[in-house]
Design a protein around this motif. Structure first.
Motif, PDB file in Angstrom:
ATOM      1  N   ALA A   1     -56.866   6.933  11.554  1.00 44.59           N
ATOM      2  CA  ALA A   1     -57.164   7.823  12.679  1.00 44.59           C
ATOM      3  C   ALA A   1     -56.030   7.818  13.708  1.00 44.59           C
ATOM      4  CB  ALA A   1     -58.487   7.439  13.326  1.00 44.59           C
ATOM      5  N   LEU A   2     -55.303   6.719  13.797  1.00 45.10           N
ATOM      6  CA  LEU A   2     -54.160   6.678  14.708  1.00 45.10           C
ATOM      7  C   LEU A   2     -53.081   7.671  14.270  1.00 45.10           C
ATOM      8  CD1 LEU A   2     -53.759   2.831  15.191  1.00 45.10           C
ATOM      9  CD2 LEU A   2     -54.637   4.473  16.853  1.00 45.10           C
ATOM     10  N   ALA A   3     -52.873   7.784  12.978  1.00 45.74           N
ATOM     11  CA  ALA A   3     -51.830   8.663  12.448  1.00 45.74           C
ATOM     12  C   ALA A   3     -52.181  10.139  12.582  1.00 45.74           C
ATOM     13  CB  ALA A   3     -51.556   8.323  10.987  1.00 45.74           C
ATOM     14  N   THR A   4     -53.453  10.448  12.690  1.00 51.98           N
ATOM     15  CA  THR A   4     -53.878  11.853  12.764  1.00 51.98           C
ATOM     16  C   THR A   4     -54.314  12.250  14.177  1.00 51.98           C
ATOM     17  OG1 THR A   4     -56.135  11.240  12.111  1.00 51.98           O
ATOM     18  CG2 THR A   4     -54.604  11.882  10.345  1.00 51.98           C
ATOM     19  N   ASP A   5     -54.020  11.420  15.155  1.00 53.96           N
ATOM     20  CA  ASP A   5     -54.383  11.678  16.560  1.00 53.96           C
ATOM     21  C   ASP A   5     -55.889  11.732  16.787  1.00 53.96           C
ATOM     22  OD1 ASP A   5     -51.758  11.695  17.398  1.00 53.96           O
ATOM     23  OD2 ASP A   5     -51.570  13.871  17.328  1.00 53.96           O
ATOM     24  N   ASP A   6     -56.674  11.130  15.903  1.00 55.91           N
ATOM     25  CA  ASP A   6     -58.122  11.095  16.074  1.00 55.91           C
ATOM     26  C   ASP A   6     -58.573   9.864  16.860  1.00 55.91           C
ATOM     27  OD1 ASP A   6     -58.553  13.487  14.735  1.00 55.91           O
ATOM     28  OD2 ASP A   6     -58.712  12.502  12.789  1.00 55.91           O
ATOM     29  N   LEU A   7     -57.669   8.932  17.111  1.00 54.11           N
ATOM     30  CA  LEU A   7     -57.946   7.759  17.943  1.00 54.11           C
ATOM     31  C   LEU A   7     -56.796   7.690  18.939  1.00 54.11           C
ATOM     32  CD1 LEU A   7     -59.869   5.280  18.323  1.00 54.11           C
ATOM     33  CD2 LEU A   7     -58.154   3.993  17.085  1.00 54.11           C
ATOM     34  N   ARG A   8     -57.041   8.164  20.168  1.00 55.66           N
ATOM     35  CA  ARG A   8     -55.954   8.337  21.127  1.00 55.66           C
ATOM     36  C   ARG A   8     -55.963   7.332  22.269  1.00 55.66           C
ATOM     37  NH1 ARG A   8     -55.355  14.671  22.084  1.00 55.66           N
ATOM     38  NH2 ARG A   8     -53.503  13.900  23.124  1.00 55.66           N
TER      39      ARG A   8
ATOM     40  N   GLY B   1     -55.019   4.410  24.183  1.00 51.79           N
ATOM     41  CA  GLY B   1     -53.845   3.561  24.064  1.00 51.79           C
ATOM     42  C   GLY B   1     -54.162   2.077  23.917  1.00 51.79           C
ATOM     43  N   ARG B   2     -55.161   1.612  24.661  1.00 48.30           N
ATOM     44  CA  ARG B   2     -55.528   0.192  24.570  1.00 48.30           C
ATOM     45  C   ARG B   2     -55.998  -0.137  23.161  1.00 48.30           C
ATOM     46  NH1 ARG B   2     -59.919   0.128  29.184  1.00 48.30           N
ATOM     47  NH2 ARG B   2     -60.618   1.731  27.753  1.00 48.30           N
ATOM     48  N   SER B   3     -56.834   0.750  22.618  1.00 45.75           N
ATOM     49  CA  SER B   3     -57.375   0.536  21.280  1.00 45.75           C
ATOM     50  C   SER B   3     -56.282   0.621  20.228  1.00 45.75           C
ATOM     51  CB  SER B   3     -58.467   1.563  20.977  1.00 45.75           C
ATOM     52  OG  SER B   3     -59.517   1.447  21.919  1.00 45.75           O
ATOM     53  N   ALA B   4     -55.398   1.605  20.368  1.00 43.48           N
ATOM     54  CA  ALA B   4     -54.309   1.773  19.415  1.00 43.48           C
ATOM     55  C   ALA B   4     -53.434   0.531  19.368  1.00 43.48           C
ATOM     56  CB  ALA B   4     -53.477   3.001  19.780  1.00 43.48           C
ATOM     57  N   LEU B   5     -53.053   0.020  20.531  1.00 38.07           N
ATOM     58  CA  LEU B   5     -52.212  -1.170  20.568  1.00 38.07           C
ATOM     59  C   LEU B   5     -52.910  -2.358  19.933  1.00 38.07           C
ATOM     60  CD1 LEU B   5     -49.619  -2.585  21.437  1.00 38.07           C
ATOM     61  CD2 LEU B   5     -50.758  -3.116  23.590  1.00 38.07           C
ATOM     62  N   CYS B   6     -54.182  -2.542  20.252  1.00 32.96           N
ATOM     63  CA  CYS B   6     -54.936  -3.668  19.708  1.00 32.96           C
ATOM     64  C   CYS B   6     -54.993  -3.599  18.178  1.00 32.96           C
ATOM     65  CB  CYS B   6     -56.337  -3.685  20.311  1.00 32.96           C
ATOM     66  SG  CYS B   6     -57.232  -5.231  20.066  1.00 32.96           S
ATOM     67  N   LEU B   7     -55.311  -2.425  17.652  1.00 30.35           N
ATOM     68  CA  LEU B   7     -55.379  -2.253  16.195  1.00 30.35           C
ATOM     69  C   LEU B   7     -54.025  -2.490  15.539  1.00 30.35           C
ATOM     70  CD1 LEU B   7     -57.643   0.890  16.031  1.00 30.35           C
ATOM     71  CD2 LEU B   7     -58.135  -1.290  14.899  1.00 30.35           C
ATOM     72  N   LEU B   8     -52.982  -1.890  16.088  1.00 30.07           N
ATOM     73  CA  LEU B   8     -51.653  -2.031  15.501  1.00 30.07           C
ATOM     74  C   LEU B   8     -51.130  -3.459  15.593  1.00 30.07           C
ATOM     75  CD1 LEU B   8     -50.067   1.311  16.740  1.00 30.07           C
ATOM     76  CD2 LEU B   8     -50.712   0.718  14.379  1.00 30.07           C
ATOM     77  N   TYR B   9     -51.362  -4.112  16.721  1.00 25.93           N
ATOM     78  CA  TYR B   9     -50.927  -5.496  16.879  1.00 25.93           C
ATOM     79  C   TYR B   9     -51.652  -6.384  15.865  1.00 25.93           C
ATOM     80  CZ  TYR B   9     -49.029  -9.579  19.200  1.00 25.93           C
ATOM     81  OH  TYR B   9     -48.332 -10.725  19.470  1.00 25.93           O
ATOM     82  N   HIS B  10     -52.952  -6.182  15.736  1.00 24.26           N
ATOM     83  CA  HIS B  10     -53.719  -6.965  14.773  1.00 24.26           C
ATOM     84  C   HIS B  10     -53.221  -6.714  13.353  1.00 24.26           C
ATOM     85  CE1 HIS B  10     -57.107  -7.786  12.025  1.00 24.26           C
ATOM     86  NE2 HIS B  10     -57.280  -8.828  12.810  1.00 24.26           N
ATOM     87  N   ASP B  11     -52.990  -5.461  13.020  1.00 28.36           N
ATOM     88  CA  ASP B  11     -52.546  -5.107  11.677  1.00 28.36           C
ATOM     89  C   ASP B  11     -51.172  -5.694  11.363  1.00 28.36           C
ATOM     90  OD1 ASP B  11     -53.126  -3.490   9.231  1.00 28.36           O
ATOM     91  OD2 ASP B  11     -51.221  -2.550   9.813  1.00 28.36           O
ATOM     92  N   ARG B  12     -50.300  -5.731  12.358  1.00 29.51           N
ATOM     93  CA  ARG B  12     -48.924  -6.170  12.122  1.00 29.51           C
ATOM     94  C   ARG B  12     -48.736  -7.674  12.239  1.00 29.51           C
ATOM     95  NH1 ARG B  12     -44.735  -7.967  10.977  1.00 29.51           N
ATOM     96  NH2 ARG B  12     -42.667  -7.169  11.409  1.00 29.51           N
TER      97      ARG B  12
END
Length: 187
Positions: free
Chosen positions: A161-168, A170-181
């Motif tokens: 959803a981050l890649a398709t702009d369906d989850l915009r 910013g706090r959530s995006a950073l948390c997900l990406l940091y966790h994933d990486r």
């Protein structure tokens, strides 16, 4: 902003006043002297520190919320998040906010990272946590200005959803990406 550490880039604060104050934040106006001697004004938003919670159920689903965001004029999907109370430990605040917003209680909470998301404009500090084995056994207690729907979602679907702009959010995006990486993907 001060020259406490002898940083040659530090600005000298000459005076500080609150220009605007409301329940969630305040706007602070400072008169400052720049390193080259120029005197000018600078406005910043001051707000309490906050937590963001990436909460996994025992089945590996992620607890997500949908909440109206007046600033952007739409319902926003994201992770539970909220303000740390004065003197409250961030990990305790993460557990409290998770329960208040979603009714889920975590078996354990681990620190993920701490960031300053807007340090050019605000003194915001966000502490990101991962919550494990979250179950809907608690009691929701929403703030007066909160209207939140709770659901669960597949972790990989949220990343997509981050890649398709369906989850915009910013706090959530950073948390997900940091966790994933960077975090051990224990789900």
């Amino acid at each position: 902003m001060s020259d406490e550490d002898g940083d040659p880039q530090a600005w000298e604060t000459l005076s500080t006043e609150t220009a605007y104050d409301c329940q969630a934040f305040e706007v602070v106006h400072e008169s400052v002297r720049l390193p080259d001697g120029t005197e000018t004004g600078f406005d910043t938003v001051h707000e309490p520190e906050a937590v963001v919670v990436l909460a996994f159920t025992p089945d590996g689903e992620v607890v997500v919320i949908e909440e109206w965001r007046q600033a952007v004029g739409r319902t926003n999907r994201g992770l539970p998040a909220g303000t740390i109370e004065p003197g409250e430990d961030p990990a305790v605040a993460a557990q409290r906010e998770l329960e208040e917003e979603t009714g889920h209680v975590a078996e354990r909470v681990e620190r993920l990272t701490t960031v300053e998301p807007l340090n050019g404009l605000a003194n915001s500090v966000h502490h990101h946590f991962v919550a494990h084995d979250c179950r809907p056994t608690g009691e929701r207690n929403l703030d007066d200005d909160e209207s939140i729907r709770v659901e669960t979602a597949d972790y990989d679907d949220l990343l997509s959803a981050l890649a398709t702009d369906d989850l915009r959010d910013g706090r959530s995006a950073l948390c997900l990406l940091y966790h994933d990486r960077f975090d051990e993907p224990e789900r």
